[in-house]
Design an enzyme around this catalytic site. Structure first.
Site, PDB file in Angstrom:
ATOM      1  N   GLU A  94       9.037 -11.596  -0.216  1.00  0.00           N
ATOM      2  CA  GLU A  94       7.864 -10.739  -0.363  1.00  0.00           C
ATOM      3  C   GLU A  94       8.119  -9.614  -1.366  1.00  0.00           C
ATOM      4  O   GLU A  94       7.224  -9.222  -2.123  1.00  0.00           O
ATOM      5  CB  GLU A  94       7.483 -10.131   0.991  1.00  0.00           C
ATOM      6  CG  GLU A  94       7.066 -11.139   2.053  1.00  0.00           C
ATOM      7  CD  GLU A  94       8.215 -11.652   2.906  1.00  0.00           C
ATOM      8  OE1 GLU A  94       7.965 -12.068   4.046  1.00  0.00           O
ATOM      9  OE2 GLU A  94       9.377 -11.654   2.426  1.00  0.00           O
ATOM     10  N   CYS A 230       9.711  -6.353   6.004  1.00  0.00           N
ATOM     11  CA  CYS A 230       8.590  -6.779   5.156  1.00  0.00           C
ATOM     12  C   CYS A 230       7.244  -6.454   5.801  1.00  0.00           C
ATOM     13  O   CYS A 230       6.277  -6.136   5.107  1.00  0.00           O
ATOM     14  CB  CYS A 230       8.693  -8.273   4.851  1.00  0.00           C
ATOM     15  SG  CYS A 230      10.037  -8.675   3.706  1.00  0.00           S
ATOM     16  N   LYS A 233       6.615  -2.873   4.956  1.00  0.00           N
ATOM     17  CA  LYS A 233       6.313  -2.712   3.535  1.00  0.00           C
ATOM     18  C   LYS A 233       4.907  -3.203   3.214  1.00  0.00           C
ATOM     19  O   LYS A 233       4.174  -2.578   2.440  1.00  0.00           O
ATOM     20  CB  LYS A 233       7.349  -3.454   2.686  1.00  0.00           C
ATOM     21  CG  LYS A 233       8.698  -2.757   2.668  1.00  0.00           C
ATOM     22  CD  LYS A 233       9.685  -3.410   1.715  1.00  0.00           C
ATOM     23  CE  LYS A 233      10.978  -2.603   1.653  1.00  0.00           C
ATOM     24  NZ  LYS A 233      11.968  -3.177   0.715  1.00  0.00           N
ATOM     25  N   LYS A 355      14.967  -1.298 -10.581  1.00  0.00           N
ATOM     26  CA  LYS A 355      14.254  -0.031 -10.753  1.00  0.00           C
ATOM     27  C   LYS A 355      14.335   0.477 -12.187  1.00  0.00           C
ATOM     28  O   LYS A 355      13.343   0.939 -12.757  1.00  0.00           O
ATOM     29  CB  LYS A 355      14.823   1.036  -9.803  1.00  0.00           C
ATOM     30  CG  LYS A 355      14.388   0.923  -8.369  1.00  0.00           C
ATOM     31  CD  LYS A 355      14.970   2.090  -7.566  1.00  0.00           C
ATOM     32  CE  LYS A 355      14.572   2.020  -6.108  1.00  0.00           C
ATOM     33  NZ  LYS A 355      15.157   3.142  -5.333  1.00  0.00           N
ATOM     34  N   LYS A 415      16.982   6.813   2.052  1.00  0.00           N
ATOM     35  CA  LYS A 415      18.119   6.475   1.202  1.00  0.00           C
ATOM     36  C   LYS A 415      18.631   7.739   0.520  1.00  0.00           C
ATOM     37  O   LYS A 415      17.894   8.715   0.368  1.00  0.00           O
ATOM     38  CB  LYS A 415      17.698   5.436   0.150  1.00  0.00           C
ATOM     39  CG  LYS A 415      17.257   4.095   0.736  1.00  0.00           C
ATOM     40  CD  LYS A 415      16.922   3.107  -0.372  1.00  0.00           C
ATOM     41  CE  LYS A 415      16.556   1.741   0.194  1.00  0.00           C
ATOM     42  NZ  LYS A 415      15.262   1.758   0.897  1.00  0.00           N
TER      43      LYS A 415
END
Length: 425
Positions: A94, A230, A233, A355, A415
């Site tokens: 996903e 997921c 998210k 990223k 994080k």
């Protein structure tokens, strides 16, 4: 024979939105997966994976095409996180698919500024924003229930087929497992292997409690991860949009899925998916300001042909994760342990969906069009622009995200801030 596409009414004040038939969507997704090169694909008969796709639907012509696909079942542990933005924390299908979609959006935005190109976007000079064509919608398909909340349901009420519990020896093959099923004394329940997050870590808690509506991190057998499930998210994207903070700063409104198609009726449940993706927000005080909303995509089940690499307890999960994105020059890459397969320090190769590479796409658009977009006022030294600072410029997006965490999610895996401080060198 392809069924007539369904029509979904989002509200009485909006026109009906055409939604592709579930079997038609699944068929096109499988065909697209078969058409790409075999690089990174599972070994047939020996390995399995999960496939997720995003398809673009043109309402006028009823054309349906896959613009992004991803495969994968793995994510990395917290000690392996990178401060350079060059490694994927989460390689579930996903997430791979959605990141490929970001590449597709950047490509379409660039095309919108070229009069020789056709794009799903047009640039509104007065708003200084890109607008997506009203003739287009996006539709998501996955071959397995998203890990987390969408995987918690009573199998007996979901289907009538007999369920056979796999042996422990077969379970052990799922090194980084998706969600599995458990049988108690009274009924058969599909449960999630994703782990609950708690604010007060000093109080012992059952991280595997099958409570619904709670935020979880990805399942895994090794070091704990900081990757959110997921299901969570998908719920986040269902409010904030698929495009994320950076692309939202370029657009007039967020981009949502119009439908979600599940392709394994033995391991998926429509009502559980609805609950996990949007119904969890009902009966809460959370109410985002426009143009954001709690999107309500049509969730449907395909009962057509099965994915030939579907999860099988007699096989091993494929070690790699594929991303494929439909650009001028299509991207097809494989992630292993969060990095580009085959890349070395000498070659310096990186995943296009890392990223830093997605930030580079944003960076290139700013360099070319910042005078038109007016995101940053005055002179900007883009060479020193940090990823976290660029995201903070999307103030509307960040405020809704802050409210969403405050009013509903309550907890979210945090994080280290250092992993978002990189620049484009």
């Amino acid at each position: 024979m392809v069924n007539i596409d369904k029509v979904k009414k989002k509200s009485t004040s909006m026109s009906p939105i055409a939604v592709p038939d579930a079997d038609r969507l699944a068929k096109i997704c499988y065909q697209t997966f078969e058409s790409i090169s075999k690089t990174g694909k599972p070994i047939l008969g020996k390995e399995w994976t999960v496939l997720s796709c995003i398809a673009k639907y043109e309402h006028h012509t009823k054309d349906l095409e896959v613009v992004s696909l991803g495969t994968g079942t793995r994510c990395i542990g917290r000690s392996l996180l990178s401060n350079q933005g060059d490694k994927l924390n989460d390689s579930h299908a996903e997430v791979m698919c959605r990141r490929g979609f970001l590449l597709y959006l950047y490509d379409e935005i660039s095309k919108a500024m070229d009069p020789e190109e056709n794009s799903i976007f047009s640039f509104n000079e007065s708003k200084k924003k890109f607008e997506i064509s009203s003739d287009i919608s996006f539709h998501f398909m996955t071959t397995f229930a998203p890990c987390g909340d969408a995987s918690i349901f009573d199998i007996e009420s979901s289907r009538s087929e007999e369920v056979i519990e796999p042996s422990e020896s077969k379970r052990s093959k799922l090194h980084e497992p998706r969600d599995e099923k458990s049988i108690d004394n009274t009924k058969t329940t599909n449960f999630t292997g994703a782990k609950l997050i708690y604010k007060n870590t000093e109080v012992p808690q059952d991280l595997m409690a099958q409570s619904i509506g709670d935020v979880r991190t990805k399942p895994g057998r090794g070091e704990p991860t900081l990757s959110i499930s997921c299901s969570d998210k998908l719920a986040k994207w269902n409010v904030l949009g698929l495009q994320g903070a950076l692309i939202y700063s370029l657009l007039d409104k967020p981009i949502y899925y119009s439908s979600i198609t599940l392709c394994d009726h033995q391991h998926c449940d429509i009502e559980a998916a609805k609950r996990a993706i949007w119904k969890r927000f009902t009966n809460t005080k959370f109410s985002p300001e426009k143009p954001f909303t709690v999107n309500q995509p049509l969730i449907q089940m395909s009962r057509g042909k099965k994915f030939k690499y579907e999860r099988n307890m007699d096989r091993d999960p494929a070690p790699g994760s594929i991303v494929w994105s439909k650009l001028k020059k299509c991207v097809h890459q494989v992630s292993v342990n969060g990095k580009l397969q085959g890349a070395t320090k000498k070659s310096g190769g990186r995943l296009k969906i890392s990223k830093i590479e997605l930030f580079r796409c944003y960076f290139e658009i700013l360099k070319k069009f910042n005078d038109k977009l007016n995101i940053f006022e005055g002179d900007v030294d883009f060479t020193s622009l940090r990823y976290c600072d660029a995201k903070s410029q999307s103030t509307e997006y960040q405020q809704v995200w802050k409210n969403l965490k405050r009013d509903y999610f309550k907890v979210w895996a945090t994080k280290p801030s250092e992993i978002n401080m990189f620049i484009i060198s």
